[in-house]
Design a protein around this motif. Structure first.
Motif, PDB file in Angstrom:
ATOM      1  N   TRP A  42      11.204   6.333  42.814  1.00 61.91           N
ATOM      2  CA  TRP A  42       9.763   6.175  42.994  1.00 61.91           C
ATOM      3  C   TRP A  42       9.240   7.072  44.094  1.00 61.91           C
ATOM      4  CZ3 TRP A  42       7.256   3.387  39.426  1.00 61.91           C
ATOM      5  CH2 TRP A  42       7.997   2.482  38.671  1.00 61.91           C
ATOM      6  N   THR A  43       8.193   7.835  43.779  1.00 66.14           N
ATOM      7  CA  THR A  43       7.525   8.699  44.760  1.00 66.14           C
ATOM      8  C   THR A  43       6.013   8.560  44.589  1.00 66.14           C
ATOM      9  OG1 THR A  43       7.577  10.583  43.233  1.00 66.14           O
ATOM     10  CG2 THR A  43       9.421  10.371  44.784  1.00 66.14           C
ATOM     11  N   VAL A  44       5.259   9.034  45.556  1.00 70.61           N
ATOM     12  CA  VAL A  44       3.802   8.975  45.472  1.00 70.61           C
ATOM     13  C   VAL A  44       3.343   9.771  44.253  1.00 70.61           C
ATOM     14  CG1 VAL A  44       1.626   9.560  46.613  1.00 70.61           C
ATOM     15  CG2 VAL A  44       3.555   8.704  47.958  1.00 70.61           C
ATOM     16  N   ARG A  45       2.495   9.155  43.451  1.00 70.47           N
ATOM     17  CA  ARG A  45       2.020   9.834  42.244  1.00 70.47           C
ATOM     18  C   ARG A  45       1.128  11.017  42.611  1.00 70.47           C
ATOM     19  NH1 ARG A  45      -1.040   6.097  38.220  1.00 70.47           N
ATOM     20  NH2 ARG A  45       0.938   5.875  37.128  1.00 70.47           N
ATOM     21  N   SER A  72      -6.984   3.705  50.946  1.00 72.58           N
ATOM     22  CA  SER A  72      -5.919   3.953  51.914  1.00 72.58           C
ATOM     23  C   SER A  72      -5.031   2.732  52.134  1.00 72.58           C
ATOM     24  CB  SER A  72      -6.523   4.380  53.254  1.00 72.58           C
ATOM     25  OG  SER A  72      -7.391   3.375  53.762  1.00 72.58           O
ATOM     26  N   PHE A  73      -5.453   1.564  51.631  1.00 70.17           N
ATOM     27  CA  PHE A  73      -4.680   0.356  51.860  1.00 70.17           C
ATOM     28  C   PHE A  73      -3.475   0.240  50.932  1.00 70.17           C
ATOM     29  CE2 PHE A  73      -8.024  -0.913  54.578  1.00 70.17           C
ATOM     30  CZ  PHE A  73      -7.564  -1.970  55.335  1.00 70.17           C
ATOM     31  N   THR A  74      -3.388   1.080  49.935  1.00 71.32           N
ATOM     32  CA  THR A  74      -2.237   1.015  49.043  1.00 71.32           C
ATOM     33  C   THR A  74      -1.844   2.423  48.617  1.00 71.32           C
ATOM     34  OG1 THR A  74      -1.325  -0.085  47.091  1.00 71.32           O
ATOM     35  CG2 THR A  74      -3.537   0.842  46.875  1.00 71.32           C
ATOM     36  N   THR A  75      -0.585   2.575  48.252  1.00 70.71           N
ATOM     37  CA  THR A  75      -0.062   3.843  47.769  1.00 70.71           C
ATOM     38  C   THR A  75       0.497   3.626  46.372  1.00 70.71           C
ATOM     39  OG1 THR A  75       0.518   4.581  50.009  1.00 70.71           O
ATOM     40  CG2 THR A  75       1.606   5.683  48.155  1.00 70.71           C
ATOM     41  N   ILE A  76       0.004   4.371  45.405  1.00 67.15           N
ATOM     42  CA  ILE A  76       0.467   4.240  44.029  1.00 67.15           C
ATOM     43  C   ILE A  76       1.644   5.190  43.814  1.00 67.15           C
ATOM     44  CG2 ILE A  76      -0.163   4.378  41.599  1.00 67.15           C
ATOM     45  CD1 ILE A  76      -1.634   2.212  43.164  1.00 67.15           C
ATOM     46  N   ARG A  77       2.739   4.641  43.331  1.00 64.43           N
ATOM     47  CA  ARG A  77       3.945   5.441  43.104  1.00 64.43           C
ATOM     48  C   ARG A  77       4.277   5.484  41.612  1.00 64.43           C
ATOM     49  NH1 ARG A  77       8.768   3.690  46.808  1.00 64.43           N
ATOM     50  NH2 ARG A  77       8.584   1.768  45.566  1.00 64.43           N
ATOM     51  N   THR A 113       4.350   1.962  36.827  1.00 61.36           N
ATOM     52  CA  THR A 113       3.627   2.276  38.065  1.00 61.36           C
ATOM     53  C   THR A 113       3.987   1.235  39.111  1.00 61.36           C
ATOM     54  OG1 THR A 113       1.754   3.286  36.906  1.00 61.36           O
ATOM     55  CG2 THR A 113       1.342   2.473  39.120  1.00 61.36           C
ATOM     56  N   ASP A 114       4.150   1.658  40.344  1.00 68.72           N
ATOM     57  CA  ASP A 114       4.390   0.735  41.451  1.00 68.72           C
ATOM     58  C   ASP A 114       3.177   0.770  42.369  1.00 68.72           C
ATOM     59  OD1 ASP A 114       5.341  -0.850  43.492  1.00 68.72           O
ATOM     60  OD2 ASP A 114       6.580   0.726  44.378  1.00 68.72           O
ATOM     61  N   ASN A 115       2.376  -0.321  42.338  1.00 72.51           N
ATOM     62  CA  ASN A 115       1.199  -0.382  43.203  1.00 72.51           C
ATOM     63  C   ASN A 115       1.424  -1.285  44.408  1.00 72.51           C
ATOM     64  OD1 ASN A 115       1.189  -2.887  42.047  1.00 72.51           O
ATOM     65  ND2 ASN A 115      -0.851  -2.740  41.134  1.00 72.51           N
ATOM     66  N   GLN A 116       2.702  -1.507  44.741  1.00 76.98           N
ATOM     67  CA  GLN A 116       3.095  -2.252  45.937  1.00 76.98           C
ATOM     68  C   GLN A 116       2.647  -3.712  45.901  1.00 76.98           C
ATOM     69  OE1 GLN A 116       1.464   0.524  48.953  1.00 76.98           O
ATOM     70  NE2 GLN A 116       3.582   1.053  49.433  1.00 76.98           N
ATOM     71  N   ASN A 125      14.334  -0.871  39.000  1.00 71.38           N
ATOM     72  CA  ASN A 125      15.443  -0.002  39.411  1.00 71.38           C
ATOM     73  C   ASN A 125      15.911   0.947  38.318  1.00 71.38           C
ATOM     74  OD1 ASN A 125      15.914  -1.087  42.127  1.00 71.38           O
ATOM     75  ND2 ASN A 125      16.527  -2.968  41.056  1.00 71.38           N
ATOM     76  N   ALA A 126      15.966   0.465  37.076  1.00 72.76           N
ATOM     77  CA  ALA A 126      16.525   1.283  36.001  1.00 72.76           C
ATOM     78  C   ALA A 126      15.931   0.880  34.665  1.00 72.76           C
ATOM     79  CB  ALA A 126      18.050   1.142  35.962  1.00 72.76           C
ATOM     80  N   CYS A 127      15.894   1.832  33.738  1.00 74.05           N
ATOM     81  CA  CYS A 127      15.366   1.573  32.398  1.00 74.05           C
ATOM     82  C   CYS A 127      16.317   2.127  31.345  1.00 74.05           C
ATOM     83  CB  CYS A 127      13.995   2.218  32.212  1.00 74.05           C
ATOM     84  SG  CYS A 127      12.682   1.490  33.220  1.00 74.05           S
ATOM     85  N   GLU A 128      16.268   1.528  30.173  1.00 71.94           N
ATOM     86  CA  GLU A 128      16.966   2.056  29.010  1.00 71.94           C
ATOM     87  C   GLU A 128      15.962   2.806  28.145  1.00 71.94           C
ATOM     88  OE1 GLU A 128      19.162  -0.870  26.820  1.00 71.94           O
ATOM     89  OE2 GLU A 128      19.730  -1.933  28.655  1.00 71.94           O
ATOM     90  N   ILE A 129      16.304   4.040  27.790  1.00 65.51           N
ATOM     91  CA  ILE A 129      15.408   4.828  26.959  1.00 65.51           C
ATOM     92  C   ILE A 129      16.174   5.358  25.750  1.00 65.51           C
ATOM     93  CG2 ILE A 129      13.989   5.476  28.940  1.00 65.51           C
ATOM     94  CD1 ILE A 129      15.255   8.257  28.827  1.00 65.51           C
TER      95      ILE A 129
END
Length: 304
Positions: A209-212, A109-114, A181-184, A192-196
């Motif tokens: 980014w949203t909660v996974r 609960s101490f972190t939110t993975i996005r 992944t954003d693990n805060q 912010n942005a990527c080239e694909i």
């Protein structure tokens, strides 16, 4: 005996019985906890790690000192749980030992993975979209760079600075995709942005980014471990055998599968020795009793 002060473990030490109310309640308390736990992990490692006494590894003590010094320097910037976790992870990563280190046991609960709506995986020499919820980011698209940094450099900075063994190819397979992944981690900026690249065409995408969700976690497991085959041997072609060993800590049912497989290997040993290729499939295998690997090897080679 030295013990870790808060919520980290070294080898088999556990502090998971701590409750949320026992955790640090101020920024200064989190910074203090990070520093004390790094110091405790350092002392425990110095007293117990075989690298201290290994004549073939004279640089280990210097590496351990650097891990302590760098992590303690980081601890001065810690203000909350995610910073604490990053410091403990940094200490272990700098040790570059796949089996020993300090590992936090803070509640999930101490972190939110996005996530940005898709999972990525490293295959060959590139990062590819493994699964996606976004029509504009299809499966199979190659991720070239993010925020102006080439993807390989970005993975080294954002993933392998805090976990894993950068020089081990298998770690790229299993961990490199976590760059998306954003693990805060407060020591890393949010991308912010990527080239694909899609079908030869390059485009820029903005990351949202949203909660996974659980689906995203399942995709991550699939990208990390691949398909899981049952314990056993099968012939893919008349000249190529495939031996699946997904588990070295088998239960009773799996032990029976191992015994059946070993009997099959023994009965078909001459065919195996004449085959063009034997594939040993260790996907999903997280270690355990190496005797199963030894027995399989001896049954299928000229060792006996």
């Amino acid at each position: 005996m030295t013990t870790l002060s808060l919520a980290a473990t070294l080898i088999a030490l556990q502090a998971s019985s701590l409750t949320v109310t026992q955790m640090p309640q101020t920024a200064q308390a989190w910074a203090t906890a990070a520093r004390k736990d790094v110091e405790a992990a350092y002392q425990l490692t110095k007293e117990n790690h075989p690298g201290i006494y290994d004549p073939q590894n004279p640089g280990f003590i210097l590496q351990l000192d650097k891990a302590r010094d760098d992590a303690i320097a980081m601890s001065q910037q810690v203000t909350e749980a995610n910073g604490y976790m990053a410091v403990i992870a940094k200490f272990s990563t700098l040790l570059q030992d796949g089996h020993a280190g300090a590992f936090n046991t803070l509640p999930e609960s101490f972190t939110t993975i996005r996530w940005p709506g898709f999972n990525a995986s490293w295959r060959g020499n590139g990062l590819w979209v493994f699964r996606s919820d976004l029509p504009e980011v299809p499966k199979g698209a190659q991720i070239l760079a993010c925020d102006g940094i080439a993807i390989e450099d970005l993975i080294k900075q954002r993933v392998f600075q805090y976990r894993g063994l950068q020089d081990v190819p298998g770690q790229w397979w299993s961990l490199a995709g976590d760059v998306m992944t954003d693990n805060q981690n407060p020591f890393l900026n949010t991308l912010n942005a990527c080239e694909i690249r899609i079908n030869g065409n390059t485009k820029k995408i903005r990351l949202q980014w949203t909660v996974r969700p659980e689906e995203g976690w399942q995709w991550r497991r699939e990208s990390k471990f691949g398909d899981r085959l049952p314990i056993g041997m099968r012939w893919i072609t008349p000249e190529m055998a495939w031996i699946a060993l997904p588990n070295f800590t088998p239960d009773q049912d799996q032990i029976k599968l191992y015994e059946q497989m070993l009997d099959q290997i023994k009965s078909e040993r001459e065919k195996l020795l004449q085959s063009r290729m034997i594939v040993i499939d260790l996907r999903h295998n997280q270690g355990g009793y190496g005797s199963w690997a030894v027995r399989t090897d001896r049954k299928s080679t000229r060792l006996n």
